[in-house]
Every structure is written in C-alpha cells, then in structure tokens.
Design a protein around this motif. Sequence first.
Motif, PDB file in Angstrom:
ATOM      1  N   ALA A 134       0.852  -1.186   0.000  1.00 15.93           N
ATOM      2  CA  ALA A 134       0.000   0.000   0.000  1.00 15.93           C
ATOM      3  C   ALA A 134       0.888   1.236   0.000  1.00 15.93           C
ATOM      4  O   ALA A 134       2.114   1.155   0.136  1.00 15.93           O
ATOM      5  CB  ALA A 134      -0.928  -0.017   1.220  1.00 15.93           C
ATOM      6  N   TYR A 135       0.255   2.396  -0.118  1.00  9.79           N
ATOM      7  CA  TYR A 135       1.035   3.638  -0.205  1.00  9.79           C
ATOM      8  C   TYR A 135       1.932   3.828   1.013  1.00  9.79           C
ATOM      9  O   TYR A 135       3.105   4.204   0.885  1.00  9.79           O
ATOM     10  CB  TYR A 135       0.090   4.829  -0.364  1.00  9.79           C
ATOM     11  N   ALA A 136       1.406   3.570   2.206  1.00  5.59           N
ATOM     12  CA  ALA A 136       2.197   3.753   3.423  1.00  5.59           C
ATOM     13  C   ALA A 136       3.422   2.846   3.438  1.00  5.59           C
ATOM     14  O   ALA A 136       4.480   3.214   3.968  1.00  5.59           O
ATOM     15  CB  ALA A 136       1.329   3.495   4.649  1.00  5.59           C
ATOM     16  N   GLU A 152       3.697  12.701  -9.690  1.00  4.61           N
ATOM     17  CA  GLU A 152       3.284  12.229 -11.010  1.00  4.61           C
ATOM     18  C   GLU A 152       4.128  12.874 -12.104  1.00  4.61           C
ATOM     19  O   GLU A 152       4.538  12.204 -13.068  1.00  4.61           O
ATOM     20  CB  GLU A 152       1.804  12.525 -11.246  1.00  4.61           C
ATOM     21  N   ALA A 153       4.399  14.165 -11.980  1.00  8.05           N
ATOM     22  CA  ALA A 153       5.180  14.861 -13.007  1.00  8.05           C
ATOM     23  C   ALA A 153       6.602  14.322 -13.083  1.00  8.05           C
ATOM     24  O   ALA A 153       7.143  14.117 -14.179  1.00  8.05           O
ATOM     25  CB  ALA A 153       5.186  16.363 -12.730  1.00  8.05           C
ATOM     26  N   TRP A 225       3.428   3.605  -7.455  1.00 12.14           N
ATOM     27  CA  TRP A 225       2.864   4.678  -6.658  1.00 12.14           C
ATOM     28  C   TRP A 225       3.546   6.022  -6.949  1.00 12.14           C
ATOM     29  O   TRP A 225       4.745   6.059  -7.192  1.00 12.14           O
ATOM     30  CB  TRP A 225       3.041   4.396  -5.172  1.00 12.14           C
ATOM     31  N   THR A 226       2.777   7.102  -6.891  1.00 14.41           N
ATOM     32  CA  THR A 226       3.330   8.451  -6.845  1.00 14.41           C
ATOM     33  C   THR A 226       2.745   9.159  -5.622  1.00 14.41           C
ATOM     34  O   THR A 226       1.787   8.671  -5.007  1.00 14.41           O
ATOM     35  CB  THR A 226       3.009   9.282  -8.100  1.00 14.41           C
ATOM     36  N   THR A 227       3.294  10.313  -5.294  1.00 14.43           N
ATOM     37  CA  THR A 227       2.791  11.071  -4.145  1.00 14.43           C
ATOM     38  C   THR A 227       1.635  11.989  -4.501  1.00 14.43           C
ATOM     39  O   THR A 227       1.062  12.632  -3.620  1.00 14.43           O
ATOM     40  CB  THR A 227       3.912  11.928  -3.525  1.00 14.43           C
ATOM     41  N   SER A 228       1.269  12.084  -5.764  1.00 10.04           N
ATOM     42  CA  SER A 228       0.250  13.046  -6.207  1.00 10.04           C
ATOM     43  C   SER A 228      -1.158  12.528  -5.943  1.00 10.04           C
ATOM     44  O   SER A 228      -1.489  11.382  -6.300  1.00 10.04           O
ATOM     45  CB  SER A 228       0.422  13.336  -7.699  1.00 10.04           C
ATOM     46  N   ARG A 265     -14.288   7.232   2.891  1.00 14.65           N
ATOM     47  CA  ARG A 265     -13.475   8.430   2.677  1.00 14.65           C
ATOM     48  C   ARG A 265     -11.988   8.070   2.699  1.00 14.65           C
ATOM     49  O   ARG A 265     -11.217   8.531   3.552  1.00 14.65           O
ATOM     50  CB  ARG A 265     -13.823   9.497   3.706  1.00 14.65           C
ATOM     51  N   ILE A 266     -11.603   7.218   1.764  1.00 17.20           N
ATOM     52  CA  ILE A 266     -10.209   6.835   1.604  1.00 17.20           C
ATOM     53  C   ILE A 266      -9.645   7.597   0.409  1.00 17.20           C
ATOM     54  O   ILE A 266     -10.088   7.391  -0.726  1.00 17.20           O
ATOM     55  CB  ILE A 266     -10.050   5.319   1.368  1.00 17.20           C
ATOM     56  N   PRO A 267      -8.711   8.529   0.608  1.00 16.25           N
ATOM     57  CA  PRO A 267      -8.175   9.290  -0.528  1.00 16.25           C
ATOM     58  C   PRO A 267      -7.385   8.405  -1.474  1.00 16.25           C
ATOM     59  O   PRO A 267      -6.939   7.305  -1.116  1.00 16.25           O
ATOM     60  CB  PRO A 267      -7.284  10.342   0.141  1.00 16.25           C
ATOM     61  N   ARG A 268      -7.198   8.928  -2.692  1.00 17.54           N
ATOM     62  CA  ARG A 268      -6.558   8.142  -3.743  1.00 17.54           C
ATOM     63  C   ARG A 268      -5.338   8.873  -4.296  1.00 17.54           C
ATOM     64  O   ARG A 268      -5.363  10.076  -4.519  1.00 17.54           O
ATOM     65  CB  ARG A 268      -7.554   7.864  -4.876  1.00 17.54           C
ATOM     66  N   LYS A 269      -4.279   8.111  -4.557  1.00 19.60           N
ATOM     67  CA  LYS A 269      -3.084   8.632  -5.199  1.00 19.60           C
ATOM     68  C   LYS A 269      -3.082   8.235  -6.682  1.00 19.60           C
ATOM     69  O   LYS A 269      -3.764   7.297  -7.102  1.00 19.60           O
ATOM     70  CB  LYS A 269      -1.829   8.062  -4.534  1.00 19.60           C
TER      71      LYS A 269
END
Length: 312
Positions: A134-136, A152-153, A225-228, A265-269
């Motif tokens: 996962a992201y974490a 992303e950039a 994964w990206t941080t955006s 309410r789980i944000p998405r990267k």
Amino acid sequence: MPPDITDDMVVLPAGTFTMGSDHHYPEERPSHPVRVGAFAVDRHQVTNREFADFVAQTGHVTVAEVPPDPADYPGALPEMLYAGSLVFIPPAGPVDLRDIGNWWSFVKGADWRHPIGPDSDLTALEEHPVVHVAYADALAYAKWAGKTLPTEAEWERAAWGGLEGVEYAWGEELMPDGQPMANFWQGDFPWQNDLVDGYLRTAPVGSFPQNGFGLFDMIGNVWEWTTSWYSTSHPQDVAHACCAPVNPRGAEEEGSLDPSQPEIRIPRKVIKGGSHLCAPNYCRRYRPAARFPEPIDTSTSHLGFRCISRNG
C-alpha cells in the motif's frame, strides 16, 4: 543500514516536457508543458529482495498483513474484514470487462511474501518487483532508504526517457518488429494470455530494454505509486498558461475521494506505468501519460513502486 542513494540511480537534470495526452483516456487531458527540477531515480522497481532487507532491519508490517479497521469501512460485514490483498485470478473464458470482480479477488493471507495467496511464496521471485504494498508501505521503504516517492510529473518525465510526441515510451509502435518492449498482456484479457513476452505475471526487473534515460520497466510489469493526489483530469488552465508549471504536486487530498463511494473516505493517489495486466483490448495504460487512481489503503498483485532522491 539502508542502501546509499547513489547506488543504481540515474540523475535527471531539470527540464521541461509535455505531460498528459489529448488522444487517450479523459483523465490524461489536457496535455501541457511542465518543468521539474533535477532528481535521481531508481533504475528499476524495488524488488522483493530489497523490500525483504527493509523488513528485516525495521520490522515493518505491511497494510495487507493487518486486519482493516471497521470504522474505515461503514457497512462492511465483520467476517469480510480480514488481512489480505487483491490478487488477479484469470477466469476460464471470456467475461464481461465492465466487472473487475470477474478477475480480482480479495484473498485472505495474500501479502508481499505470499503474492498469489497464503500457499505461495517468493521462491525464484527475489528479483521481481515487490507487490501487495500500500502507499504507506512504499513511503516507509523510501524514507528508510533515504529517498522519497516521485510526484506524477517527476515519474512521467522519467518514463518518457527524453522522447516527445510519440505514442509509447519507445516510439510509435506497441511491438516494433513483433517484439514486446515491456511486460504487458498479449492476447484476450483477462482469460487468454499468449505470453509473447514470456511472463504470465511479473518479470524480473530489467528484463526489457531500458528507456532513453537508462531506466527499466517504467512501462508495464507493475504499476507504481506516486505522491500526487488523483483528480479526474489535469488542471484545465495549464495548457494555456504563459509559463509551464514548475514541480507540480498534483490535486488536493479532498478532491481525490471516490465520488461513487461517498461513505468510504479513503483518498486516492495517482499510480503510473500500467502493468502486466494492461492489454490492447483492455486498459491501454502502458504509456507514460496514462494515469489511474488507487486508494491509499489498497494493495494488489500488480502494484509496486520505485524511489527518487531530490538531493542526488
């Protein structure tokens, strides 16, 4: 000790490139100039061997190994809240491509050590990209290694390898001279894999040609994964701005929530690069401009990561 940040990384100078595409999926629009600062990027995706070193030295427990918190999933049945991860399981024949449940299953006991399920292991997979992170988990590894994850950039600039105005990261043809340039699905997804590239699932990192920057597997193999934070398109005003945005960080966290599931309410990267499951008949995201949303709590059998350093 974590690896030295100069090991097996490529330093990219500051530069401007065209981000996004006006010719494919709507979330890639509009194409626009972006400038990013200098950074160093891993030549390849983080491997099972590398992730195992991290876990051995830190004791890190991945998200997939911990039962979900019921408070995060209102309405979920208690018997469904077990530790596990999403695993691709091919059906026996053609299925409705509108229903991803026809090939994705949340498998109890699937995690980075057990990529297909509790009875699987990492035998002969040491140099394959780690998955079920996962992201974490990706962020924790990056911090341990003295690095970070790309925006992303930054990721997209690295993936293009210096090319501009072509269809793929290597040119105009998906398979020049019939040769696969990345690990993606050849055949009728999700049931018939012709294995032209030789791999049913992940491939060892570096199995396909490097791009113009000397980077491997920026396309295919596993998503990264990206941080955006995700948004449904790039900002609409950037295509006509007098100056290219510099080091854009992406959308706002609140805007990344999935409107189709307002109760969760789980944000998405943003994840990038496509995977071994991208196919001409489904998910043509084996391109640098392609992007997709991934909830930060979610891990899968086709999602990994690589790191960058802005100090090297």
